[in-house]
Design a protein around this motif. Structure first.
Motif, PDB file in Angstrom:
ATOM      1  N   SER A   2       8.953 -10.948  27.189  1.00 54.29           N
ATOM      2  CA  SER A   2      10.216 -11.687  27.264  1.00 54.29           C
ATOM      3  C   SER A   2      11.443 -10.786  27.241  1.00 54.29           C
ATOM      4  O   SER A   2      12.523 -11.197  27.641  1.00 54.29           O
ATOM      5  N   GLY A   3      11.284  -9.550  26.752  1.00 51.31           N
ATOM      6  CA  GLY A   3      12.425  -8.640  26.647  1.00 51.31           C
ATOM      7  C   GLY A   3      13.086  -8.637  25.286  1.00 51.31           C
ATOM      8  O   GLY A   3      14.077  -7.938  25.070  1.00 51.31           O
ATOM      9  N   MET A   4      12.520  -9.427  24.345  1.00 47.99           N
ATOM     10  CA  MET A   4      13.091  -9.477  22.996  1.00 47.99           C
ATOM     11  C   MET A   4      13.007  -8.134  22.269  1.00 47.99           C
ATOM     12  O   MET A   4      13.719  -7.915  21.285  1.00 47.99           O
ATOM     13  N   VAL A  18      13.684 -17.502  26.880  1.00 47.75           N
ATOM     14  CA  VAL A  18      12.627 -17.208  25.903  1.00 47.75           C
ATOM     15  C   VAL A  18      12.481 -18.399  24.956  1.00 47.75           C
ATOM     16  O   VAL A  18      11.381 -18.892  24.694  1.00 47.75           O
ATOM     17  N   MET A  19      13.633 -18.855  24.483  1.00 43.85           N
ATOM     18  CA  MET A  19      13.669 -19.981  23.545  1.00 43.85           C
ATOM     19  C   MET A  19      13.071 -21.233  24.205  1.00 43.85           C
ATOM     20  O   MET A  19      12.242 -21.927  23.602  1.00 43.85           O
ATOM     21  N   ILE A  20      13.495 -21.501  25.437  1.00 45.62           N
ATOM     22  CA  ILE A  20      13.007 -22.692  26.144  1.00 45.62           C
ATOM     23  C   ILE A  20      11.490 -22.588  26.350  1.00 45.62           C
ATOM     24  O   ILE A  20      10.748 -23.546  26.095  1.00 45.62           O
ATOM     25  N   GLY A  21      11.028 -21.416  26.780  1.00 45.16           N
ATOM     26  CA  GLY A  21       9.591 -21.224  27.005  1.00 45.16           C
ATOM     27  C   GLY A  21       8.784 -21.394  25.729  1.00 45.16           C
ATOM     28  O   GLY A  21       7.717 -22.026  25.719  1.00 45.16           O
ATOM     29  N   ALA A  22       9.304 -20.836  24.634  1.00 44.86           N
ATOM     30  CA  ALA A  22       8.579 -20.904  23.358  1.00 44.86           C
ATOM     31  C   ALA A  22       8.501 -22.348  22.854  1.00 44.86           C
ATOM     32  O   ALA A  22       7.438 -22.814  22.427  1.00 44.86           O
ATOM     33  N   LEU A  56      12.327 -15.773  34.696  1.00 41.70           N
ATOM     34  CA  LEU A  56      10.903 -16.132  34.764  1.00 41.70           C
ATOM     35  C   LEU A  56      10.081 -15.363  33.738  1.00 41.70           C
ATOM     36  O   LEU A  56       9.283 -15.938  32.999  1.00 41.70           O
ATOM     37  N   LEU A  57      10.281 -14.032  33.695  1.00 43.29           N
ATOM     38  CA  LEU A  57       9.552 -13.218  32.720  1.00 43.29           C
ATOM     39  C   LEU A  57       9.884 -13.646  31.297  1.00 43.29           C
ATOM     40  O   LEU A  57       8.994 -13.745  30.446  1.00 43.29           O
ATOM     41  N   SER A  58      11.150 -13.928  31.053  1.00 48.80           N
ATOM     42  CA  SER A  58      11.559 -14.320  29.705  1.00 48.80           C
ATOM     43  C   SER A  58      10.971 -15.675  29.334  1.00 48.80           C
ATOM     44  O   SER A  58      10.520 -15.880  28.209  1.00 48.80           O
ATOM     45  N   PHE A  59      10.959 -16.607  30.294  1.00 45.20           N
ATOM     46  CA  PHE A  59      10.345 -17.918  30.037  1.00 45.20           C
ATOM     47  C   PHE A  59       8.857 -17.743  29.741  1.00 45.20           C
ATOM     48  O   PHE A  59       8.318 -18.311  28.777  1.00 45.20           O
ATOM     49  N   PHE A  60       8.176 -16.934  30.551  1.00 43.05           N
ATOM     50  CA  PHE A  60       6.750 -16.707  30.360  1.00 43.05           C
ATOM     51  C   PHE A  60       6.478 -16.023  29.020  1.00 43.05           C
ATOM     52  O   PHE A  60       5.570 -16.422  28.265  1.00 43.05           O
ATOM     53  N   GLY A  61       7.260 -14.998  28.703  1.00 43.42           N
ATOM     54  CA  GLY A  61       7.118 -14.324  27.409  1.00 43.42           C
ATOM     55  C   GLY A  61       7.344 -15.292  26.264  1.00 43.42           C
ATOM     56  O   GLY A  61       6.626 -15.277  25.258  1.00 43.42           O
ATOM     57  N   GLY A  62       8.333 -16.159  26.429  1.00 42.43           N
ATOM     58  CA  GLY A  62       8.601 -17.176  25.417  1.00 42.43           C
ATOM     59  C   GLY A  62       7.410 -18.108  25.242  1.00 42.43           C
ATOM     60  O   GLY A  62       7.035 -18.463  24.115  1.00 42.43           O
TER      61      GLY A  62
END
Lengths: 133, 146
Positions: free
Chosen positions: A20-22, A45-49, B8-14
């Motif tokens: 995610s790049g965190m 990241v937040m939305i995906g999690a 996309l990568l950030s959503f997937f990582g999340g």
């Protein structure tokens, strides 16, 4: 079994932080810099999690117990007190200054460097001090 | 310094982070809040039952980058933004605030919001606001590091 599960979950969690790049403080701080080099990635990241955790928790809430323990430890507190709000406000200042929250800080330890060791050591001291108040 | 927008990568990582949160609840019945897990390794929170899985979780976090490098051949970008003198100050404030407020980005921001907890919604709103203000002051009022 609990520790083996926790180890694997820690690995998965850390991998998510990497993808995610965190784990990149520059990216985190850019997310927080709306009036500068704004990088909105971390909102995703937040939305995906939450998109995974919210339905996942919903399913688990209907179950009696977890696989390797006698019961679920769902948090029960609902009060909005000064410690919660004050602590969160202070945490945000630290997060903004370093671009590191506790999970990524631990993950970045293995990338090496004096800076991250100093950050994590001080973070552990901060946790001990707060928990003894 | 500019960083690339990676929705996309950030959503997937999340989503992978979310998977980990769901798995920890499904297996051990625990919230995947990193500051809470750290507190179980330190006084006064430590105890015989919680210590081993908490330590295992932290070891998993630390091994993630070596494993990622082994599979992909790349090291992820981890560019520090704070000066060496500022990092321990930032670390102290981060750890203190997270422990006092009973959670950080993972415990409140991901797990708490997913439970629709009012405490976590308030905490997340609060730390986002102070983090935005801190970075604004750091980069646009004091200036220099951007």
């Amino acid at each position: 079994m609990n520790s083996l599960a926790a180890l694997l979950v820690g690995l998965i969690f850390g991998t998510g932080l990497i993808i995610s790049g965190m784990v990149n403080p520059a990216k985190v701080q850019n997310f927080l810099d709306v009036f500068g080099h704004w990088d909105p990635s971390l909102a995703f990241v937040m939305i995906g999690a939450i998109a995974v955790t919210l339905p996942g928790y919903k399913v688990l809430k209907n179950r009696q117990k977890p696989l390797f323990d006698v019961s679920f430890s769902w948090p029960t507190r609902t009060d909005l007190d000064g410690r919660l709000i004050g602590g969160a406000a202070i945490f945000g200042i630290g997060w903004g200054l370093g671009g590191l929250c506790p999970g990524p800080a631990l993950t970045v330890l293995s990338a090496g460097g004096l800076g991250i060791i100093l950050f994590v050591a001080a973070m552990l001291v901060g946790v001990i001090v707060a928990r003894n108040l | 310094m500019q960083t690339e927008f990676t929705p996309l990568l950030s959503f997937f990582g999340g989503a992978v982070i979310g998977l980990a949160a769901v798995l920890l609840m499904a297996t051990n019945g625990k919230i995947a809040g990193v500051s809470g897990i750290i507190a179980q390794l330190l006084p006064p929170g430590w105890n015989k039952i919680d210590f081993p899985p908490a330590l295992a979780f932290v070891i998993g976090l630390i091994l993630a980058i070596p494993l990622y490098q082994w599979f992909t051949g790349n090291l992820p970008e981890t560019t520090m933004v704070a000066e060496h003198w500022l990092l321990p100050v930032a670390g102290l404030i981060t750890g203190f605030g997270a422990a006092l407020g009973n959670g950080c980005t993972s415990g409140h921001g991901v797990c708490g919001i997913s439970r629709l907890s009012a405490r976590s919604l308030v905490a997340t709103g609060t730390f986002m606001v102070t983090a935005f203000i801190t970075v604004y002051l750091l980069r646009h009022v004091i200036g220099g590091t951007a």
